[in-house]
Enzyme design. Structure first.
Site, mmCIF file in Angstrom:
data_model
loop_
_atom_site.group_PDB
_atom_site.id
_atom_site.type_symbol
_atom_site.label_atom_id
_atom_site.label_comp_id
_atom_site.label_asym_id
_atom_site.label_seq_id
_atom_site.Cartn_x
_atom_site.Cartn_y
_atom_site.Cartn_z
ATOM 1 N N ASP A 48 -10.597 0.963 52.050
ATOM 2 C CA ASP A 48 -11.445 2.155 52.015
ATOM 3 C C ASP A 48 -12.011 2.479 53.398
ATOM 4 O OD1 ASP A 48 -10.991 2.265 49.304
ATOM 5 O OD2 ASP A 48 -13.082 2.657 48.809
ATOM 6 N N ASN A 89 -6.061 5.395 48.769
ATOM 7 C CA ASN A 89 -6.564 5.340 47.397
ATOM 8 C C ASN A 89 -8.099 5.368 47.363
ATOM 9 O OD1 ASN A 89 -6.140 5.223 44.613
ATOM 10 N ND2 ASN A 89 -6.191 2.996 44.544
ATOM 11 N N ARG A 120 -7.424 11.078 39.374
ATOM 12 C CA ARG A 120 -8.876 11.268 39.272
ATOM 13 C C ARG A 120 -9.251 12.725 39.521
ATOM 14 N NH1 ARG A 120 -11.511 6.479 42.793
ATOM 15 N NH2 ARG A 120 -13.451 7.344 41.946
ATOM 16 N N SER A 165 -21.611 10.643 41.561
ATOM 17 C CA SER A 165 -22.609 11.047 42.554
ATOM 18 C C SER A 165 -21.955 11.378 43.892
ATOM 19 C CB SER A 165 -23.627 9.921 42.757
ATOM 20 O OG SER A 165 -22.997 8.789 43.346
ATOM 21 N N SER A 192 -25.208 7.199 38.931
ATOM 22 C CA SER A 192 -25.358 6.325 40.111
ATOM 23 C C SER A 192 -26.406 6.853 41.089
ATOM 24 C CB SER A 192 -24.003 6.150 40.821
ATOM 25 O OG SER A 192 -23.030 5.681 39.931
ATOM 26 N N ASP A 309 -20.717 -0.831 40.222
ATOM 27 C CA ASP A 309 -19.640 -1.648 40.767
ATOM 28 C C ASP A 309 -19.824 -3.139 40.524
ATOM 29 O OD1 ASP A 309 -18.045 0.421 41.620
ATOM 30 O OD2 ASP A 309 -18.949 0.529 43.608
ATOM 31 N N GLU A 337 -10.812 4.038 39.672
ATOM 32 C CA GLU A 337 -9.393 3.855 39.987
ATOM 33 C C GLU A 337 -8.543 3.784 38.725
ATOM 34 O OE1 GLU A 337 -11.389 2.627 43.769
ATOM 35 O OE2 GLU A 337 -11.875 2.793 41.659
ATOM 36 N N HIS A 383 -9.170 -2.731 42.272
ATOM 37 C CA HIS A 383 -9.759 -3.899 42.932
ATOM 38 C C HIS A 383 -10.861 -4.553 42.113
ATOM 39 C CE1 HIS A 383 -13.103 -1.264 44.832
ATOM 40 N NE2 HIS A 383 -12.358 -0.479 44.079
ATOM 41 N N ARG A 384 -11.713 -3.758 41.460
ATOM 42 C CA ARG A 384 -12.803 -4.346 40.664
ATOM 43 C C ARG A 384 -12.245 -5.069 39.423
ATOM 44 N NH1 ARG A 384 -16.311 -4.309 44.575
ATOM 45 N NH2 ARG A 384 -16.803 -2.243 45.354
ATOM 46 N N LYS A 410 -8.503 -3.155 48.646
ATOM 47 C CA LYS A 410 -9.223 -1.876 48.727
ATOM 48 C C LYS A 410 -10.663 -2.088 49.161
ATOM 49 C CE LYS A 410 -9.958 2.387 46.163
ATOM 50 N NZ LYS A 410 -11.333 2.647 46.562
#
Length: 437
Positions: A48, A89, A120, A165, A192, A309, A337, A383-384, A410
């Site tokens: 990112d 991404n 998205r 947000s 958020s 997150d 994502e 990634h999360r 990411k």
């Protein structure tokens, strides 16, 4: 590349938390929007933040870097005219730069991740920029997106905060540079809010004056402002650290994580409070979180909107808690994502977790005895999700294989190196399939 996670009963060691991705991308942007040279100490290195660096260079910023810092000579309110930008991404980078690109005659944001960022929606920002006289070509609100800009106008602007947000943040970065004063009204709800607090904090550090209502739903922004060239220092990253702390909580552990400020405005700082609520033995003093986990956890109820997150890591810990946990007000997880509710819970079920979903809730019926594992997991290029599923693998009875786990880069390229340093049994392995189904 895939990762094979083999059950690991014990973690031990000390780590320096990664630098914050959210703060790094914001500092890079405000430095580029200043005339003069800014210095950013301890910047994050991830896909990112690298995407933001790359695009800002394309737009005319001069960026130099060493092991400790980045120096940026900005382009101010006059970015270089470019035909095309590739954000990879990185959704936040796309949205922030869609606003800034409206200062250019015509810029196309290309679609290089059709199965992730390409899915998205960005309609709310497109609508808001349209109110400012910016014409935008798009595919039902999705990439590829072409901005026909050159002279965006301030004034009264409305933007929905229902999905993200980031659309509001984008407008807050742009409007101070316009000739006209602006009033921004947030419609519906604002997801958020804590992250908007980070945006406002960075703007204030950059010398920008914005009047925000107490509920963060209305803003007055004077026009003709200038970003000041400054020095910035990036704090440790709570979203990525949440996964490491949760991994320590579900195992027998003696883990210290440094550079995590107690007074941080990152909402994901709540991971410390949630683990305390789950009765994980830990202390948090002088920027160090010290977890001495015993693998025994109690169920919790938590409003996840302020800590978006970190929710997936919290859920992973709750998989092994005694009782039923509930994470509510998390609908915006669906617009990341991947759909971080449906997609994530489907994979947790494969591993043996007992989980349910509602439109805006995740419910976890804990299994303190552990889950079976022994499966392949589709991480949906997220990634999360990769980090959270790894936590589950550490307490499974059999190894789990996480497909395409390299997408962890990411936000946290050395996540698996950090876990290995703590003793986790994780290893990279060649992908056994070329694409996810």
């Amino acid at each position: 590349m895939d990762v094979l996670v083999t059950p690991t009963p014990q973690l031990k060691g000390e780590l320096q938390a990664l630098s914050s991705k959210n703060y790094t991308t914001r500092y890079l942007l405000v430095a580029a929007l200043a005339e003069g040279t800014s210095t950013i100490y301890y910047p994050a290195h991830s896909e990112d933040s690298d995407a933001m660096r790359r695009c800002l260079r394309d737009l005319g910023a001069v960026i130099e870097e060493d092991d400790e810092k980045i120096t940026i000579t900005g382009f101010g309110s006059k970015p270089r005219h470019v035909n095309e930008l590739n954000v990879g991404n990185a959704g936040a980078v796309l949205r922030f730069l869609m606003a800034i690109a409206s200062l250019c005659p015509e810029v196309t944001f290309v679609n290089t991740y059709p199965d992730s960022l390409g899915k998205r929606p960005h309609d709310d920002l497109i609508t808001a920029l349209g109110q400012m006289g910016v014409k935008i070509d798009h595919r039902e609100g999705k990439l590829p997106i072409t901005i026909h800009g050159g002279a965006p106008k301030g004034g009264k602007i409305q933007v929905s905060g229902n999905v993200s947000s980031q659309f509001l943040s984008a407008l807050l970065f742009l409007t101070p540079l316009l000739p006209e004063d602006s009033e921004i009204e947030v419609l519906h709800d604002l997801k958020s809010k804590v992250v908007i607090g980070q945006t406002l904090e960075v703007l204030e550090q950059a010398g920008i004056v914005i009047e925000a209502s107490e509920d963060l739903m209305n803003y007055k922004v004077a026009g003709n402002q200038k970003y000041k060239a400054q020095q910035y220092s990036v704090q440790g990253d709570y979203p990525g650290s949440a996964a490491v702390l949760a991994a320590a909580a579900v195992t027998r552990s003696d883990v210290k994580l440094h550079r995590l400020a107690e007074n941080s405005k990152q909402g994901e700082r709540a991971i410390v409070d949630v683990l305390r609520m789950m009765e994980t033995p830990l202390t948090h003093t002088n920027g160090t979180v010290h977890v001495q986990g015993n693998g025994k956890l109690k169920a919790v109820e938590f409003d996840g909107d302020a800590a978006t997150d970190a929710v997936l890591a919290m859920v992973a810990a709750a998989v092994f808690a005694e009782g039923t946990s509930r994470f509510y007000n998390v609908e915006n997880l669906r617009y990341k994502e991947c759909d971080r509710i449906t997609d994530y819970l489907n994979e947790l079920r494969k591993a043996g977790a007992n989980v349910e979903e509602r439109q805006a809730e995740i419910i976890v019926h804990g299994r303190p005895e552990g889950v079976e594992g022994g499966v392949e997991i589709n991480a949906h290029y997220d990634h999360r999700v990769i980090m959270a599923l790894t936590i589950v693998g550490l307490r499974a009875q059999k190894p789990i294989r996480i497909l395409d786990a390299h997408h962890v880069a990411k936000s946290y390229p050395i996540y698996f190196d950090h876990l290995k340093a703590l003793g986790a049994n994780v290893e990279w392995t060649q992908s056994i399939q070329t694409s996810q189904s």
